[in-house]
Design an enzyme around this catalytic site. Structure first.
Site, PDB file in Angstrom:
ATOM      1  N   SER A 209       0.957  -1.455  -0.277  1.00 42.19           N
ATOM      2  CA  SER A 209      -0.050   0.345  -0.096  1.00 42.19           C
ATOM      3  C   SER A 209       0.666   1.419   0.014  1.00 42.19           C
ATOM      4  O   SER A 209       2.196   1.431  -0.803  1.00 42.19           O
ATOM      5  CB  SER A 209      -1.159   0.655   0.950  1.00 42.19           C
ATOM      6  OG  SER A 209      -2.644   1.139   0.459  1.00 42.19           O
TER       7      SER A 209
ATOM      8  N   ASP B 192      -9.807  -5.801  -4.486  1.00 41.50           N
ATOM      9  CA  ASP B 192      -9.682  -4.840  -3.688  1.00 41.50           C
ATOM     10  C   ASP B 192     -10.190  -3.608  -3.531  1.00 41.50           C
ATOM     11  O   ASP B 192     -11.091  -3.089  -4.349  1.00 41.50           O
ATOM     12  CB  ASP B 192      -8.531  -4.410  -4.064  1.00 41.50           C
ATOM     13  CG  ASP B 192      -7.523  -3.166  -2.543  1.00 41.50           C
ATOM     14  OD1 ASP B 192      -7.990  -2.756  -2.138  1.00 41.50           O
ATOM     15  OD2 ASP B 192      -6.169  -3.312  -2.987  1.00 41.50           O
TER      16      ASP B 192
ATOM     17  N   HIS C 138      -7.735  -6.040  -0.435  1.00 40.75           N
ATOM     18  CA  HIS C 138      -6.245  -5.203  -0.021  1.00 40.75           C
ATOM     19  C   HIS C 138      -5.653  -5.183   1.050  1.00 40.75           C
ATOM     20  O   HIS C 138      -4.188  -5.371   0.470  1.00 40.75           O
ATOM     21  CB  HIS C 138      -6.668  -3.928   0.421  1.00 40.75           C
ATOM     22  CG  HIS C 138      -5.476  -2.730   0.746  1.00 40.75           C
ATOM     23  ND1 HIS C 138      -5.259  -2.109  -0.709  1.00 40.75           N
ATOM     24  CD2 HIS C 138      -5.229  -2.136   1.400  1.00 40.75           C
ATOM     25  CE1 HIS C 138      -4.438  -1.419  -0.150  1.00 40.75           C
ATOM     26  NE2 HIS C 138      -3.807  -1.026   0.560  1.00 40.75           N
TER      27      HIS C 138
HETATM   28  C1  LIG Z   1      -4.530  11.925   3.505  1.00 44.33           C
HETATM   29  C2  LIG Z   1      -3.278  12.167   3.107  1.00 44.33           C
HETATM   30  C3  LIG Z   1      -2.872  10.972   2.050  1.00 44.33           C
HETATM   31  C4  LIG Z   1      -2.725   9.700   1.816  1.00 44.33           C
HETATM   32  C5  LIG Z   1      -3.132   8.893   3.203  1.00 44.33           C
HETATM   33  C6  LIG Z   1      -2.935   7.389   3.114  1.00 44.33           C
HETATM   34  N1  LIG Z   1      -2.724   6.532   1.996  1.00 44.33           N
HETATM   35  C7  LIG Z   1      -3.618   5.231   2.139  1.00 44.33           C
HETATM   36  C8  LIG Z   1      -3.759   5.676   3.654  1.00 44.33           C
HETATM   37  C9  LIG Z   1      -3.903   6.458   3.711  1.00 44.33           C
HETATM   38  C10 LIG Z   1      -4.375   6.968   5.402  1.00 44.33           C
HETATM   39  C11 LIG Z   1      -4.501   3.562   3.740  1.00 44.33           C
HETATM   40  O1  LIG Z   1      -4.282   3.710   4.268  1.00 44.33           O
HETATM   41  C12 LIG Z   1      -4.044   2.935   2.368  1.00 44.33           C
HETATM   42  C13 LIG Z   1      -2.881   1.661   3.357  1.00 44.33           C
HETATM   43  O2  LIG Z   1      -1.932   2.100   3.034  1.00 44.33           O
HETATM   44  O3  LIG Z   1      -3.617   0.978   3.886  1.00 44.33           O
HETATM   45  C14 LIG Z   1      -2.548  -0.253   4.126  1.00 44.33           C
HETATM   46  C15 LIG Z   1      -3.292   4.175   1.966  1.00 44.33           C
HETATM   47  C16 LIG Z   1      -3.182   3.845   0.235  1.00 44.33           C
HETATM   48  N2  LIG Z   1      -2.694   5.383  -0.369  1.00 44.33           N
HETATM   49  C17 LIG Z   1      -2.043   4.642  -2.118  1.00 44.33           C
HETATM   50  C18 LIG Z   1      -1.819   5.105  -2.587  1.00 44.33           C
HETATM   51  C19 LIG Z   1      -1.069   6.510  -2.752  1.00 44.33           C
HETATM   52  N3  LIG Z   1      -1.667   7.510  -1.855  1.00 44.33           N
HETATM   53  C20 LIG Z   1      -1.179   8.621  -2.566  1.00 44.33           C
HETATM   54  C21 LIG Z   1      -1.128  10.468  -1.398  1.00 44.33           C
HETATM   55  C22 LIG Z   1      -1.492  10.168   0.095  1.00 44.33           C
HETATM   56  N4  LIG Z   1      -2.223   8.771   0.876  1.00 44.33           N
HETATM   57  C23 LIG Z   1      -2.186  11.254   1.010  1.00 44.33           C
HETATM   58  C24 LIG Z   1      -0.773  12.175   1.033  1.00 44.33           C
HETATM   59  C25 LIG Z   1      -0.397   8.717  -3.418  1.00 44.33           C
HETATM   60  C26 LIG Z   1       0.402   9.453  -4.210  1.00 44.33           C
HETATM   61  C27 LIG Z   1       0.807   9.742  -4.836  1.00 44.33           C
HETATM   62  O4  LIG Z   1      -0.374  11.031  -3.899  1.00 44.33           O
HETATM   63  C28 LIG Z   1      -0.785   7.472  -3.645  1.00 44.33           C
HETATM   64  C29 LIG Z   1      -0.356   6.658  -6.086  1.00 44.33           C
HETATM   65  C30 LIG Z   1      -2.562   3.120  -1.916  1.00 44.33           C
HETATM   66  C31 LIG Z   1      -1.592   2.720  -2.486  1.00 44.33           C
HETATM   67  C32 LIG Z   1      -3.584   2.882  -0.578  1.00 44.33           C
HETATM   68  C33 LIG Z   1      -5.422   3.076  -1.193  1.00 44.33           C
HETATM   69  C34 LIG Z   1      -5.683   3.886  -1.035  1.00 44.33           C
HETATM   70  C35 LIG Z   1      -6.921   5.198  -1.762  1.00 44.33           C
HETATM   71  O5  LIG Z   1      -7.449   3.722  -2.364  1.00 44.33           O
HETATM   72  O6  LIG Z   1      -6.989   6.178  -2.330  1.00 44.33           O
END
Ligand SMILES: CC[C@H]1c2cc3[nH]c4c(c3C)C(=O)[C@H](C(=O)OC)c4c3nc(cc4[nH]c(cc(n2)[C@@H]1C)c(C(C)=O)c4C)[C@@H](C)[C@@H]3CCC(=O)O
Length: 262
Positions: free
Chosen positions: A87, A211, A239
């Site tokens: 993730s 997922d 997931h």
């Molecule tokens: C809120 C801002 C921040 C962020 C937080 C966040 N991202 C994920 C979680 C959280 C709290 C999850 O719980 C999930 C995870 O790690 O599960 C175990 C998250 C994902 N994030 C993904 C991709 C992704 N996130 C961000 C950015 C952010 N996440 C914020 C800055 C990016 C980019 C580059 O901006 C990307 C590519 C996924 C791998 C998972 C699922 C997220 C989803 O469904 O949107």
């Protein structure tokens, strides 16, 4: 790969958890790997798992990733590891790949953020937006007039979004172990300058087809934007493949690393 100086090089996996999770989430996979004679290490990033730091005081990705960076910088000379991130832990893997390129023989992304260094991540890649309530609970460690410092999925959504295909025992256990994740650390993950050396390290992407959190369309978009050398699909996984399909995940892992030994 291991380079311990003995007869057989040790294949060493290093596991990096996603938001709110910790080293604990890898227990099934690391049990299988250890029984099969591999070396595995699972890290708790700062403020996660059994880290003694409150995630509300984790300010940036360097501080968040420090336990991973320390582990990599303390490796013996010529010892390489296979980095494996889940993730948003994929962001930590990519940062480590850029910082410790010569210590990493392969990077594996499981339903993970895999963004090419130097590229601008599409805003559609993540559904999680700062300050939006819906399925997330925010912590305001610096007061409600300041941006949130922590984020945690609300308990009633955990089964559906993280663990829909996983055994109930794992859901029960996880619900007690998940911790608020450090918002500020995530904001600078995936904002890296171009790094042609890091791009030479083989990358593997493992998709999770059932997922409910990170859907196939967005996983495909990541793969399209930065094509890996190998791609696998876990058809029955939610997931959290480490809970829902650990033995298939183990088999794919072995297949992925077999390409390194050729
Ligand atoms: C809120 C801002 C921040 C962020 C937080 C966040 N991202 C994920 C979680 C959280 C709290 C999850 O719980 C999930 C995870 O790690 O599960 C175990 C998250 C994902 N994030 C993904 C991709 C992704 N996130 C961000 C950015 C952010 N996440 C914020 C800055 C990016 C980019 C580059 O901006 C990307 C590519 C996924 C791998 C998972 C699922 C997220 C989803 O469904 O949107």
């Amino acid at each position: 790969m291991g380079g311990e100086g003995g007869a057989e090089p040790v294949i060493h996996f290093v596991f990096v958890h996603g938001a709110s999770h910790g080293a604990w989430c890898w227990y099934k996979l690391t049990t299988l790997l250890d029984a099969a004679g591999f070396k595995s290490t699972s890290v708790d990033l700062t403020g996660a798992g059994i880290s003694l730091i409150d995630s509300n005081i984790v300010f940036d990705s360097d501080q968040y990733n420090r336990p991973l960076f320390s582990l990599l910088s303390d490796l013996p000379p010529h010892h390489k590891v296979i980095l494996y991130g889940h993730s948003i832990g994929g962001g930590s893997v990519t940062e480590a790949l850029c910082k410790f390129t010569d210590k990493i023989s392969m990077a594996i992304y499981l339903a993970a953020s895999m963004v090419r260094p130097g590229s601008i991540p599409s805003p559609h890649l993540s559904n999680i937006h700062v300050g939006e309530e819906d399925i997330w609970e925010y912590t305001y460690g610096e007061g409600t007039d300041k941006p949130p410092t922590g984020v945690l999925m609300k308990p009633e959504f955990i089964r559906h979004y993280y663990y829909s295909q996983s055994p109930l025992e794992d859901v029960t256990l996880s619900s007690k172990l998940l911790r608020p994740a450090p918002m500020r650390a995530f904001q600078d993950l995936d904002k890296l300058p171009p790094n042609p050396e890091a791009e030479k390290v083989p990358r593997v992407y493992i998709k999770t087809a059932k997922d409910n959190l990170f859907d196939s369309v967005r996983q495909d978009l990541l793969v399209e934007n930065w094509p890996p050398s190998q791609l696998y699909v876990l058809e029955d996984s939610d997931h959290s493949a480490f809970f829902s399909v650990p033995t298939t995940l183990f088999a794919y892992l072995l297949r992925a690393v077999s390409f390194l030994q050729r």
